[in-house]
Enzyme design. Structure first.
Site, PDB file in Angstrom:
ATOM      1  N   LYS A  48      17.211   3.882   1.356  1.00  0.00           N
ATOM      2  CA  LYS A  48      18.077   3.790   2.643  1.00  0.00           C
ATOM      3  C   LYS A  48      19.002   2.909   2.518  1.00  0.00           C
ATOM      4  CE  LYS A  48      15.301   4.121   5.982  1.00  0.00           C
ATOM      5  NZ  LYS A  48      14.484   3.560   7.113  1.00  0.00           N
TER       6      LYS A  48
ATOM      7  N   GLU B 171       7.892   1.784  -6.026  1.00  0.00           N
ATOM      8  CA  GLU B 171       7.942   1.651  -4.583  1.00  0.00           C
ATOM      9  C   GLU B 171       8.253   2.927  -3.820  1.00  0.00           C
ATOM     10  OE1 GLU B 171       6.777  -0.008  -2.392  1.00  0.00           O
ATOM     11  OE2 GLU B 171       8.106  -1.911  -1.769  1.00  0.00           O
ATOM     12  N   ASP B 172       7.685   2.940  -2.678  1.00  0.00           N
ATOM     13  CA  ASP B 172       8.022   4.160  -1.713  1.00  0.00           C
ATOM     14  C   ASP B 172       9.211   3.944  -1.191  1.00  0.00           C
ATOM     15  OD1 ASP B 172       7.497   2.044  -0.157  1.00  0.00           O
ATOM     16  OD2 ASP B 172       6.213   2.835   1.103  1.00  0.00           O
TER      17      ASP B 172
ATOM     18  N   PHE C 271      13.007   6.220  10.805  1.00  0.00           N
ATOM     19  CA  PHE C 271      11.989   5.635  10.482  1.00  0.00           C
ATOM     20  C   PHE C 271      11.005   6.980   9.973  1.00  0.00           C
ATOM     21  CE2 PHE C 271       9.284   2.309  11.077  1.00  0.00           C
ATOM     22  CZ  PHE C 271       8.061   2.762  11.070  1.00  0.00           C
ATOM     23  N   VAL C 272      10.689   6.832   8.679  1.00  0.00           N
ATOM     24  CA  VAL C 272       9.738   7.920   8.017  1.00  0.00           C
ATOM     25  C   VAL C 272       8.558   7.252   8.018  1.00  0.00           C
ATOM     26  CG1 VAL C 272      11.947   8.851   7.021  1.00  0.00           C
ATOM     27  CG2 VAL C 272      10.959   6.900   5.927  1.00  0.00           C
TER      28      VAL C 272
ATOM     29  N   LYS D  61       0.812  -1.167  -0.017  1.00  0.00           N
ATOM     30  CA  LYS D  61      -0.080  -0.116   0.023  1.00  0.00           C
ATOM     31  C   LYS D  61       0.775   1.216   0.126  1.00  0.00           C
ATOM     32  CE  LYS D  61      -3.508  -2.344   2.927  1.00  0.00           C
ATOM     33  NZ  LYS D  61      -4.335  -2.249   4.291  1.00  0.00           N
ATOM     34  N   GLY D  62       1.999   1.141   0.589  1.00  0.00           N
ATOM     35  CA  GLY D  62       3.017   2.208   0.645  1.00  0.00           C
ATOM     36  C   GLY D  62       3.156   2.912  -0.424  1.00  0.00           C
TER      37      GLY D  62
ATOM     38  N   ASP E 294       3.756   4.204   6.279  1.00  0.00           N
ATOM     39  CA  ASP E 294       2.868   4.120   7.655  1.00  0.00           C
ATOM     40  C   ASP E 294       4.026   3.616   8.883  1.00  0.00           C
ATOM     41  OD1 ASP E 294       1.729   0.972   8.069  1.00  0.00           O
ATOM     42  OD2 ASP E 294       3.045   1.457   6.200  1.00  0.00           O
TER      43      ASP E 294
ATOM     44  N   ARG F 114      -0.130   7.544   6.615  1.00  0.00           N
ATOM     45  CA  ARG F 114      -0.024   7.440   5.266  1.00  0.00           C
ATOM     46  C   ARG F 114      -0.419   8.811   4.813  1.00  0.00           C
ATOM     47  NH1 ARG F 114       1.034   2.046   3.516  1.00  0.00           N
ATOM     48  NH2 ARG F 114       0.366   0.566   4.597  1.00  0.00           N
TER      49      ARG F 114
ATOM     50  N   ASP G  82      14.690  -0.285   1.288  1.00  0.00           N
ATOM     51  CA  ASP G  82      15.125  -0.385   2.617  1.00  0.00           C
ATOM     52  C   ASP G  82      16.142  -1.553   2.340  1.00  0.00           C
ATOM     53  OD1 ASP G  82      15.979  -0.362   5.375  1.00  0.00           O
ATOM     54  OD2 ASP G  82      13.710  -0.358   5.809  1.00  0.00           O
TER      55      ASP G  82
END
Length: 183
Positions: free
Chosen positions: A130, A98-99, A151-152, A42-43, A158, A164, A102
């Site tokens: 990241k 993609e958001d 942590f964003v 969902k990101g 989210d 979100r 990581d």
């Protein structure tokens, strides 16, 4: 919700400007083609929606839903696909959106699934990268912003399905997620 942020990393205007730049770049690179945008739910929903409005080409939209965090703030769990992978991209130009990149585990998995279908081309576009947390060999073709290990949340990202809808990207205060019991 803003009171839960330690600070704002990227404003709504900074995000809008960068997404427009990425849209122009993709429009130039895919001139004469009709790419498929593959949204990792969902990101990346917010990023994908804004990005596709900035691409001046005919394109289609597909999505897949995966999850690895399960309400854990900093340690990804086992990767699960929450709906079947039923996207056929054989012979098509695919842009995975993609958001955040990581650890790379999720995107490594997705990219391998897609490569197995023999797309005409495959490009990975991430809003945030990241690199300090990378565990899998994955590199984005286009990166919106490279960020430190923080942590964003916001703009689709989210914590436990919250934040979100923030128009900016901010760093969540550790007190918000460190008091949560681990799953």
């Amino acid at each position: 919700m803003n009171r839960d942020l330690a600070y704002e990393m990227f404003s709504a205007q900074e995000l809008k400007t960068r997404v427009a730049e990425i849209g122009r770049q993709l429009t130039e690179e895919y001139q004469g083609k009709a790419p498929v945008l593959l949204c990792i739910m969902k990101g990346s929903l917010v990023f994908t929606a804004d990005l596709m409005r900035e691409i001046n080409l005919p394109c289609t939209l597909e999505s897949i839903t995966l999850s690895s965090y399960r309400a854990m703030a900093t340690r990804p769990g086992e990767l699960t696909m929450t709906k079947p992978f039923d996207v056929d991209v054989t012979g098509q130009d695919v842009i995975v959106v993609e958001d955040i990149l990581d650890t790379g585990k999720t995107l490594s998995y997705v990219m391998e699934l897609l490569k197995a279908q023999s797309p005409a081309s495959l490009k990975l576009v991430v809003l945030l990268d990241k690199p300090s947390r990378r565990e899998a060999q994955v590199e984005a073709d286009i990166v919106g912003f490279t960020i430190p290990d923080a942590f964003v949340v916001g703009y689709g990202l989210d914590y436990d399905q919250k934040y979100r809808n923030l128009p900016c990207i901010g760093v969540l205060k550790p007190s918000v997620y460190s008091s949560q019991p681990e799953a």
